[in-house]
Scaffold this motif. Structure first.
Motif: not given
Length: 162
Positions: A24-33, A84-86
């Motif tokens: 998905p646009r703007g979403t990293s695989s880490r965030i997806s997991r 959120k990653s941060d």
């Protein structure tokens, strides 16, 4: 004319990518997991807090539909999860399509953020939904009390679903 595109010469590049393999646009695989794990934890919390409720999970990625519909005693509340990653501010930049739709439909919404300060998004939700929207940080069972209070306060406002 000579073809200078290196992608055409490398054998591993010859496989065609299907649309399902795109992120998905703007979403990293880490965030997806992280998002998938967070959704599973939220689902478990909803089942724990409202064991007799019906919980519907929208598995399709859309910006204008909430991730969950929680129906308790015939009354529904939409639940949107955000990862959120941060630990910084959560501004809610992805929320307007969902808020616009819920504003038109008159639905209630609780937005759950895994970490960070949701103050800017709280202002956005308040502007669009008024007292029909809540946002809170939920990162595990120690935040269950706040989740229960937010959902129950909205359930008391809601009309019955058919």
């Amino acid at each position: 004319m000579i073809d200078t595109s290196i992608g055409r010469w490398l054998p591993f590049r010859s496989r065609r990518r299907t649309p399902e393999s795109f992120r998905p646009r703007g979403t990293s695989s880490r965030i997806s997991r992280l998002s998938a794990r967070y959704d599973a934890e939220v689902d478990a919390a909803l089942q724990r807090l409202w064991p007799k409720a019906r919980i519907y999970h929208d598995r399709e990625f859309t910006r204008d539909r909430a991730d969950f519909l929680l129906v308790v005693r015939g009354r529904g509340v939409m639940i949107e999860t955000k990862v959120k990653s941060d630990p910084g501010l959560f501004r809610g930049s992805t929320l307007p399509p969902l808020l616009d739709r819920l504003q038109r439909d008159g639905r209630r919404l609780v937005v759950l953020v895994n970490q960070g300060d949701p103050t800017p998004a709280r202002d956005l939700i308040s502007t669009k939904l008024g007292d029909k929207g809540r946002i809170l940080v939920w990162s595990g069972p120690h935040h269950d009390t706040e989740l229960r209070q937010a959902v129950e306060s909205l359930l008391q406002q809601t009309t019955r679903h058919a």
